[in-house]
Design an enzyme around this catalytic site. Structure first.
Site, PDB file in Angstrom:
ATOM      1  N   SER A 152      19.215  42.655   5.661  1.00  0.00           N
ATOM      2  CA  SER A 152      19.563  41.233   5.568  1.00  0.00           C
ATOM      3  C   SER A 152      21.072  41.005   5.541  1.00  0.00           C
ATOM      4  CB  SER A 152      18.943  40.663   4.287  1.00  0.00           C
ATOM      5  OG  SER A 152      19.320  39.327   4.123  1.00  0.00           O
ATOM      6  N   CYS A 206      21.722  39.666  -5.112  1.00  0.00           N
ATOM      7  CA  CYS A 206      23.070  39.677  -4.558  1.00  0.00           C
ATOM      8  C   CYS A 206      24.079  39.776  -5.713  1.00  0.00           C
ATOM      9  CB  CYS A 206      23.309  38.398  -3.761  1.00  0.00           C
ATOM     10  SG  CYS A 206      24.860  38.389  -2.888  1.00  0.00           S
ATOM     11  N   ASN A 217      20.197  46.768  -2.823  1.00  0.00           N
ATOM     12  CA  ASN A 217      21.239  45.841  -2.394  1.00  0.00           C
ATOM     13  C   ASN A 217      22.600  46.496  -2.693  1.00  0.00           C
ATOM     14  OD1 ASN A 217      22.681  43.458  -1.677  1.00  0.00           O
ATOM     15  ND2 ASN A 217      20.952  42.219  -2.361  1.00  0.00           N
ATOM     16  N   GLY A 225      20.694  51.517   2.313  1.00  0.00           N
ATOM     17  CA  GLY A 225      21.996  51.870   1.759  1.00  0.00           C
ATOM     18  C   GLY A 225      22.598  53.053   2.492  1.00  0.00           C
ATOM     19  N   THR A 254      25.381  48.048   7.319  1.00  0.00           N
ATOM     20  CA  THR A 254      26.797  48.298   7.583  1.00  0.00           C
ATOM     21  C   THR A 254      27.062  49.160   8.817  1.00  0.00           C
ATOM     22  OG1 THR A 254      27.236  48.090   5.235  1.00  0.00           O
ATOM     23  CG2 THR A 254      28.895  49.254   6.524  1.00  0.00           C
TER      24      THR A 254
HETATM   25  C1  LIG Z   1      28.386  41.475   5.066  1.00  0.00           C
HETATM   26  C2  LIG Z   1      27.103  41.703   4.288  1.00  0.00           C
HETATM   27  C3  LIG Z   1      26.269  40.621   4.018  1.00  0.00           C
HETATM   28  C4  LIG Z   1      25.068  40.817   3.323  1.00  0.00           C
HETATM   29  N1  LIG Z   1      24.246  39.750   3.073  1.00  0.00           N
HETATM   30  C5  LIG Z   1      23.050  39.943   2.451  1.00  0.00           C
HETATM   31  C6  LIG Z   1      22.135  38.867   2.289  1.00  0.00           C
HETATM   32  O1  LIG Z   1      22.352  37.726   2.734  1.00  0.00           O
HETATM   33  N2  LIG Z   1      20.967  39.133   1.624  1.00  0.00           N
HETATM   34  C7  LIG Z   1      20.646  40.380   1.141  1.00  0.00           C
HETATM   35  O2  LIG Z   1      19.569  40.567   0.568  1.00  0.00           O
HETATM   36  N3  LIG Z   1      21.483  41.437   1.328  1.00  0.00           N
HETATM   37  C8  LIG Z   1      22.674  41.234   1.967  1.00  0.00           C
HETATM   38  N4  LIG Z   1      23.518  42.307   2.161  1.00  0.00           N
HETATM   39  C9  LIG Z   1      23.131  43.651   1.674  1.00  0.00           C
HETATM   40  C10 LIG Z   1      22.493  44.495   2.787  1.00  0.00           C
HETATM   41  O3  LIG Z   1      21.303  43.906   3.265  1.00  0.00           O
HETATM   42  C11 LIG Z   1      22.187  45.926   2.284  1.00  0.00           C
HETATM   43  O4  LIG Z   1      21.322  45.850   1.174  1.00  0.00           O
HETATM   44  C12 LIG Z   1      23.438  46.683   1.860  1.00  0.00           C
HETATM   45  O5  LIG Z   1      24.537  46.370   2.714  1.00  0.00           O
HETATM   46  C13 LIG Z   1      23.224  48.197   1.861  1.00  0.00           C
HETATM   47  O6  LIG Z   1      22.833  48.671   3.132  1.00  0.00           O
HETATM   48  P1  LIG Z   1      23.911  49.291   4.185  1.00  0.00           P
HETATM   49  O7  LIG Z   1      24.721  50.312   3.456  1.00  0.00           O
HETATM   50  O8  LIG Z   1      23.065  49.860   5.298  1.00  0.00           O
HETATM   51  O9  LIG Z   1      24.742  48.148   4.625  1.00  0.00           O
HETATM   52  C14 LIG Z   1      24.718  42.133   2.854  1.00  0.00           C
HETATM   53  C15 LIG Z   1      25.573  43.210   3.151  1.00  0.00           C
HETATM   54  C16 LIG Z   1      26.746  43.016   3.856  1.00  0.00           C
HETATM   55  C17 LIG Z   1      27.626  44.204   4.160  1.00  0.00           C
END
Ligand SMILES: Cc1cc2nc3c(=O)[nH]c(=O)nc-3n(C[C@H](O)[C@H](O)[C@H](O)COP(=O)(O)O)c2cc1C
Length: 308
Positions: A19, A127, A187, A238, A261
């Protein structure tokens, strides 16, 4: 070989867009499915339109690891309904992430998203730089919000867990008791970067959420611990940027993984990870991801040694 079911969702790949990472437009979502994702999760959508924090709201802190405070900026559910309907025309599995100010507004947003065509609802109670995090740190609130939403929707309900708590296991158990069909772990982690020259936090909001490579080992441990206590599926999230990262999650007990990411590297990583997963399964004589789920638990880890 990579097809699987999570609750009632049928996925062609265990890789799901996390997300908030990309825009919410149907054209960007369609491109991601074409690139190899099994399902798409939208940015978290709330009851009304909301601005995010001012810039700087996202910075790279280490190679592949980002700190963001984009907050829960979103168009609001009433405008987003049209987008959901457009996305559904493409026919791929769509998970709509929702949040609210209170139980009733969570129900309202989730019900509208379901009516518009969402195949599953993911609730954001986690969040780290928005007030919804207060639900995800309290097991009683988590239980009551999950139960209330579950009673009103019929598509699968996933709960995105907040790692910034003393005991995430209790929150996950509360979500399961409330009727969740799965949990998403994790998250972002609450974090901060300070500019030593101007002597102030770099992000306009001060703190933000850490994502990417740096949080992967933390997320793997969380999934490993959750697998021991939960009966419902776990979606690992993550720091996945390679197929090896995804395999680690499956061995820890995840049924599928979300990727966020790492997409800054381009959409090409999605098919690369899918290919890597197939190669790994083939080389190790497995036919499906479910065959490797939780295998790391077969290894008996060392107990705490006695004092001499
Ligand atoms: C720019 C950005 C915006 C995000 N917005 C949301 C969001 O609106 N809702 C949510 O549940 N998680 C949000 N996340 C968290 C991601 O969905 C995810 O849980 C977190 O980034 C870890 O995964 P990753 O390391 O693959 O990014 C956001 C992350 C980033 C980097």
């Amino acid at each position: 070989m990579l097809e699987l079911n999570i609750s009632e969702l049928k996925l062609n790949s265990p890789l799901i867009l996390a997300s908030g990472i990309l825009g919410v437009s149907y054209s960007s979502m369609k491109r991601l499915i074409d690139a190899g994702f099994g399902a798409i999760t939208t940015k978290s959508i709330g009851p009304v339109r909301r601005k995010g924090f001012k810039n700087p709201s996202i910075i790279e802190v280490y190679n592949g690891s980002f700190l963001n405070s984009v907050g829960l900026g979103n168009p609001g559910i009433n405008s987003f309904i049209t987008e959901i309907k457009e996305i559904k025309k493409f026919g791929f599995p769509l998970i709509v992430s929702v949040f609210g100010d209170n139980t009733d507004s969570y129900i309202d947003v989730a019900s509208k998203a379901e009516k518009a065509g969402a195949d599953a609802i993911e609730i954001n109670i986690s969040c780290p730089h928005a007030e919804v995090s207060s639900i995800g740190i309290d097991k009683n609130l988590t239980y009551s919000v999950v139960k209330a939403i579950k009673e009103k929707i019929s598509v699968p309900l996933f709960v995105k867990l907040n790692p910034n708590v003393t005991n995430m296991d209790d929150i996950a158990l509360a979500a399961q008791k409330g009727g969740a069909d799965g949990v998403v772990a994790i998250n972002t982690l609450a974090a901060m970067k300070i500019d030593i020259n101007v002597k102030r936090p770099v992000l306009s909001h001060g703190g933000g959420g850490l994502s990417g490579n740096a949080i992967h080992p933390i997320a793997v441990k969380k999934v490993y611990d959750l697998y021991k206590i939960l009966k419902i599926p776990i979606i690992g999230c993550g720091g996945v940027s390679t197929y090896e990262d995804a395999i680690e999650f499956f061995l820890a007990g995840a049924s599928a993984v979300q990727i966020g990411t790492a997409l800054y590297q381009g959409y090409g990583i999605i098919s690369k990870i899918n290919q890597g997963l197939k190669k790994y399964l083939k080389e190790n004589d497995y036919n499906s991801i479910s065959e490797i789920k939780g295998l790391a638990h077969n290894y008996k880890t060392q107990e705490v040694p006695d004092f001499d």
